[in-house]
Design a protein around this motif. Structure first.
Motif, PDB file in Angstrom:
ATOM      1  N   GLY A   1      -4.774  -0.557 -11.108  1.00  0.00           N
ATOM      2  CA  GLY A   1      -5.882  -0.197 -10.234  1.00  0.00           C
ATOM      3  C   GLY A   1      -7.022  -1.189 -10.194  1.00  0.00           C
ATOM      4  N   HIS A   2      -6.903  -2.307 -10.915  1.00  0.00           N
ATOM      5  CA  HIS A   2      -8.007  -3.267 -10.928  1.00  0.00           C
ATOM      6  C   HIS A   2      -7.990  -4.144  -9.677  1.00  0.00           C
ATOM      7  CE1 HIS A   2      -4.700  -5.573 -12.730  1.00  0.00           C
ATOM      8  NE2 HIS A   2      -4.627  -4.618 -13.630  1.00  0.00           N
ATOM      9  N   ARG A   3      -9.037  -4.945  -9.531  1.00  0.00           N
ATOM     10  CA  ARG A   3      -9.241  -5.674  -8.277  1.00  0.00           C
ATOM     11  C   ARG A   3      -8.630  -7.069  -8.273  1.00  0.00           C
ATOM     12  NH1 ARG A   3     -15.507  -4.011  -6.765  1.00  0.00           N
ATOM     13  NH2 ARG A   3     -15.164  -1.755  -6.794  1.00  0.00           N
ATOM     14  N   HIS A   4      -7.752  -7.337  -9.187  1.00  0.00           N
ATOM     15  CA  HIS A   4      -7.067  -8.627  -9.188  1.00  0.00           C
ATOM     16  C   HIS A   4      -6.232  -8.749  -7.915  1.00  0.00           C
ATOM     17  CE1 HIS A   4      -4.200 -11.774 -10.398  1.00  0.00           C
ATOM     18  NE2 HIS A   4      -5.158 -12.167 -11.218  1.00  0.00           N
ATOM     19  N   GLN A   5      -6.118  -9.960  -7.417  1.00  0.00           N
ATOM     20  CA  GLN A   5      -5.416 -10.200  -6.160  1.00  0.00           C
ATOM     21  C   GLN A   5      -4.002  -9.618  -6.159  1.00  0.00           C
ATOM     22  OE1 GLN A   5      -6.792 -11.506  -3.442  1.00  0.00           O
ATOM     23  NE2 GLN A   5      -4.890 -11.202  -2.286  1.00  0.00           N
ATOM     24  N   ASP A   6      -3.338  -9.663  -7.305  1.00  0.00           N
ATOM     25  CA  ASP A   6      -1.962  -9.170  -7.386  1.00  0.00           C
ATOM     26  C   ASP A   6      -1.857  -7.663  -7.164  1.00  0.00           C
ATOM     27  OD1 ASP A   6      -1.155 -11.731  -7.915  1.00  0.00           O
ATOM     28  OD2 ASP A   6      -0.980 -11.452 -10.083  1.00  0.00           O
ATOM     29  N   TYR A   7      -2.971  -6.947  -7.384  1.00  0.00           N
ATOM     30  CA  TYR A   7      -2.926  -5.483  -7.295  1.00  0.00           C
ATOM     31  C   TYR A   7      -3.856  -4.925  -6.221  1.00  0.00           C
ATOM     32  CZ  TYR A   7      -0.311  -5.700 -11.630  1.00  0.00           C
ATOM     33  OH  TYR A   7       0.651  -5.959 -12.574  1.00  0.00           O
ATOM     34  N   LEU A   8      -4.358  -5.803  -5.380  1.00  0.00           N
ATOM     35  CA  LEU A   8      -5.324  -5.386  -4.368  1.00  0.00           C
ATOM     36  C   LEU A   8      -4.754  -4.297  -3.463  1.00  0.00           C
ATOM     37  CD1 LEU A   8      -8.204  -6.088  -3.519  1.00  0.00           C
ATOM     38  CD2 LEU A   8      -7.252  -7.721  -1.885  1.00  0.00           C
ATOM     39  N   TYR A   9      -3.485  -4.405  -3.128  1.00  0.00           N
ATOM     40  CA  TYR A   9      -2.848  -3.435  -2.228  1.00  0.00           C
ATOM     41  C   TYR A   9      -1.990  -2.429  -2.995  1.00  0.00           C
ATOM     42  CZ  TYR A   9      -4.344  -6.988   1.063  1.00  0.00           C
ATOM     43  OH  TYR A   9      -5.107  -7.876   1.770  1.00  0.00           O
ATOM     44  N   LEU A  10      -1.213  -2.921  -3.939  1.00  0.00           N
ATOM     45  CA  LEU A  10      -0.346  -2.027  -4.707  1.00  0.00           C
ATOM     46  C   LEU A  10      -1.151  -1.009  -5.509  1.00  0.00           C
ATOM     47  CD1 LEU A  10       2.533  -1.310  -5.704  1.00  0.00           C
ATOM     48  CD2 LEU A  10       2.171  -2.940  -7.569  1.00  0.00           C
ATOM     49  N   GLY A  11      -2.292  -1.426  -6.039  1.00  0.00           N
ATOM     50  CA  GLY A  11      -3.074  -0.545  -6.901  1.00  0.00           C
ATOM     51  C   GLY A  11      -4.149   0.250  -6.193  1.00  0.00           C
ATOM     52  N   TRP A  12      -4.229   0.101  -4.870  1.00  0.00           N
ATOM     53  CA  TRP A  12      -5.302   0.765  -4.118  1.00  0.00           C
ATOM     54  C   TRP A  12      -5.265   2.282  -4.293  1.00  0.00           C
ATOM     55  CZ3 TRP A  12      -4.954   4.334  -0.128  1.00  0.00           C
ATOM     56  CH2 TRP A  12      -6.151   4.631   0.529  1.00  0.00           C
ATOM     57  N   ALA A  13      -4.102   2.881  -4.134  1.00  0.00           N
ATOM     58  CA  ALA A  13      -3.989   4.344  -4.222  1.00  0.00           C
ATOM     59  C   ALA A  13      -4.313   4.838  -5.627  1.00  0.00           C
ATOM     60  CB  ALA A  13      -2.582   4.786  -3.813  1.00  0.00           C
ATOM     61  N   ALA A  14      -3.843   4.117  -6.642  1.00  0.00           N
ATOM     62  CA  ALA A  14      -4.115   4.517  -8.025  1.00  0.00           C
ATOM     63  C   ALA A  14      -5.610   4.476  -8.320  1.00  0.00           C
ATOM     64  CB  ALA A  14      -3.360   3.601  -8.989  1.00  0.00           C
TER      65      ALA A  14
ATOM     66  N   ARG B   1       0.837  -1.206   0.000  1.00  0.00           N
ATOM     67  CA  ARG B   1       0.000   0.000   0.000  1.00  0.00           C
ATOM     68  C   ARG B   1       0.871   1.255   0.000  1.00  0.00           C
ATOM     69  NH1 ARG B   1      -5.537   0.075   1.132  1.00  0.00           N
ATOM     70  NH2 ARG B   1      -6.434  -1.929   1.741  1.00  0.00           N
ATOM     71  N   ILE B   2       1.884   1.253   0.860  1.00  0.00           N
ATOM     72  CA  ILE B   2       2.790   2.408   0.922  1.00  0.00           C
ATOM     73  C   ILE B   2       3.517   2.569  -0.408  1.00  0.00           C
ATOM     74  CG2 ILE B   2       4.877   3.320   2.015  1.00  0.00           C
ATOM     75  CD1 ILE B   2       3.936   1.920   4.605  1.00  0.00           C
ATOM     76  N   GLY B   3       3.969   1.450  -0.957  1.00  0.00           N
ATOM     77  CA  GLY B   3       4.629   1.499  -2.258  1.00  0.00           C
ATOM     78  C   GLY B   3       3.716   2.027  -3.341  1.00  0.00           C
ATOM     79  N   GLY B   4       2.439   1.637  -3.277  1.00  0.00           N
ATOM     80  CA  GLY B   4       1.471   2.128  -4.254  1.00  0.00           C
ATOM     81  C   GLY B   4       1.259   3.622  -4.156  1.00  0.00           C
TER      82      GLY B   4
ATOM     83  N   LEU C   1       4.305   5.239  -5.603  1.00  0.00           N
ATOM     84  CA  LEU C   1       4.269   5.114  -7.065  1.00  0.00           C
ATOM     85  C   LEU C   1       3.389   6.204  -7.670  1.00  0.00           C
ATOM     86  CD1 LEU C   1       3.856   1.826  -9.085  1.00  0.00           C
ATOM     87  CD2 LEU C   1       2.474   3.813  -9.641  1.00  0.00           C
ATOM     88  N   VAL C   2       2.216   6.402  -7.088  1.00  0.00           N
ATOM     89  CA  VAL C   2       1.289   7.420  -7.589  1.00  0.00           C
ATOM     90  C   VAL C   2       1.918   8.810  -7.508  1.00  0.00           C
ATOM     91  CG1 VAL C   2      -0.855   8.635  -7.033  1.00  0.00           C
ATOM     92  CG2 VAL C   2      -0.838   6.144  -7.177  1.00  0.00           C
TER      93      VAL C   2
ATOM     94  N   ASN D   1      -5.098   8.012 -14.938  1.00  0.00           N
ATOM     95  CA  ASN D   1      -5.973   7.068 -15.618  1.00  0.00           C
ATOM     96  C   ASN D   1      -5.202   5.846 -16.107  1.00  0.00           C
ATOM     97  OD1 ASN D   1      -7.787   6.609 -18.542  1.00  0.00           O
ATOM     98  ND2 ASN D   1      -8.820   6.688 -16.567  1.00  0.00           N
ATOM     99  N   THR D   2      -3.974   6.064 -16.559  1.00  0.00           N
ATOM    100  CA  THR D   2      -3.139   4.953 -17.019  1.00  0.00           C
ATOM    101  C   THR D   2      -2.744   4.055 -15.850  1.00  0.00           C
ATOM    102  OG1 THR D   2      -2.269   6.334 -18.808  1.00  0.00           O
ATOM    103  CG2 THR D   2      -1.034   4.344 -18.274  1.00  0.00           C
ATOM    104  N   MET D   3      -2.413   4.662 -14.718  1.00  0.00           N
ATOM    105  CA  MET D   3      -2.099   3.865 -13.527  1.00  0.00           C
ATOM    106  C   MET D   3      -3.290   3.017 -13.112  1.00  0.00           C
ATOM    107  SD  MET D   3       0.284   6.213 -11.022  1.00  0.00           S
ATOM    108  CE  MET D   3      -0.647   7.744 -11.189  1.00  0.00           C
TER     109      MET D   3
END
Length: 318
Positions: free
Chosen positions: A184-197, A50-53, A56-57, A177-179
């Motif tokens: 930013g989708h809800r796939h398990q791999d991006y559940l935390y990393l993509g939360w902020a995006a 989450r912090i990394g996400g 990243l943003v 929007n690109t991020m």
């Protein structure tokens, strides 16, 4: 600024995204991938991701804004007209009117010929759902939903931010929007990393989506569905959509055209049910794709008109 935005829109309508020129979104995508790879090397748990996400943003938005601003400034130091030209080109790359038209027509044309196989291939280029077994109705639904959603993401929102802050802010929106599209989708791999995006994209599109809803409602006067059906669809159906923003243009288009969107989609073989948008007065056919595009053109025109008027009033007073 208003003249520059109008010129950028004209360039997009006439030229679109020429393949001979590098597109900024490709560079954004590369930056996002590199940032993601760096984060995944060090982040091992949900909190770290989450912090990394968030980092990243911040990094992608900051780099995008200042590189855009820097390119315009640097070109302007060579010659003011060159600075304007670079600003104009960068603005035009944030808009997707012609691209949306081309991709939607690429689906509608084979459908009109009864060529379902080609239509499936073309629609698979613009949607994430499984397309192998879609019939004409489902292909049309997928395309109309994409046209509605991308009217906000690819036209209204970039114009909204362009009128506020020119190419740097419009380009920053495209980065957001690109991020969201990439992580930013809800796939398990991006559940935390993509939360902020994902959350930032929701925030960035919040006002533009609602402006689009107003414009769609205005344009629905005299449409097959009518004004009342459009407003009802937006107020009744849009809140049920999993996205706080995408449901508004989808419900508005459904209401204006007298069709029903939503239903069951399949992603990698798994069913995903989306709430229905609108009440079906007319069965979906390929003709509704062009009708949805006509609404997109109208929303684009109203967005530009509103932006020009607001800037004129503000500049006159201040």
């Amino acid at each position: 600024m208003s003249v520059l935005i109008l010129a950028a829109l004209l360039i997009d309508l006439l030229v679109g995204d020429p393949r001979c020129l590098p597109h900024p979104v490709v560079l954004m995508g590369s930056l996002i991938q590199k940032c993601e790879a760096l984060i995944r090397k060090t982040a091992t748990d949900a909190t770290a991701l989450r912090i990394g996400g968030v980092l990243l943003v911040i990094a992608v938005c900051t780099v995008t804004y200042f590189i855009t601003q820097g390119l315009i400034w640097l070109a302007g130091t060579v010659h003011p007209w060159l600075g304007l030209a670079v600003h104009l080109w960068l603005l035009s790359t944030t808009l997707a009117v012609k691209s949306l038209h081309q991709h939607a027509r690429a689906v509608a044309e084979p459908l009109a010929r009864g060529d379902i196989v080609t239509a499936r291939q073309k629609v698979s280029l613009i949607v994430g759902r499984d397309c192998e077994n879609l019939n004409e109705r489902e292909i049309t639904r997928a395309t109309v939903e994409t046209v509605a959603e991308n009217t906000v993401d690819g036209i209204v929102s970039p114009l909204f931010y362009a009128f506020i802050g020119g190419a740097p802010l419009a380009m920053t929106y495209k980065a957001i929007n690109t991020m969201d599209s990439m992580i930013g989708h809800r796939h398990q791999d991006y559940l935390y990393l993509g939360w902020a995006a994902a959350r930032l994209d929701d925030l960035a599109n919040y006002l533009p989506a609602r402006l689009a809803g107003v414009f769609y409602s205005f344009l629905s006067i005299g449409s097959p569905g009518g004004f009342t059906s459009t407003v009802r669809a937006v107020l009744r159906d849009a809140p049920a959509h999993p996205s706080p923003n995408s449901g508004i243009p989808e419900a508005a288009v459904a209401g204006a055209l007298g069709i029903q969107l939503g239903g069951t989609n399949y992603y990698r073989g798994e069913a995903s049910h989306r709430p229905f948008m609108g009440k079906e007065k007319y069965p979906l056919t390929y003709r509704h794709i062009q009708q949805a595009l006509h609404l997109t053109y109208g929303v684009t025109a109203l967005t530009v008109l509103a932006g020009v008027l607001v800037r004129f009033v503000l500049e006159s007073r201040f």
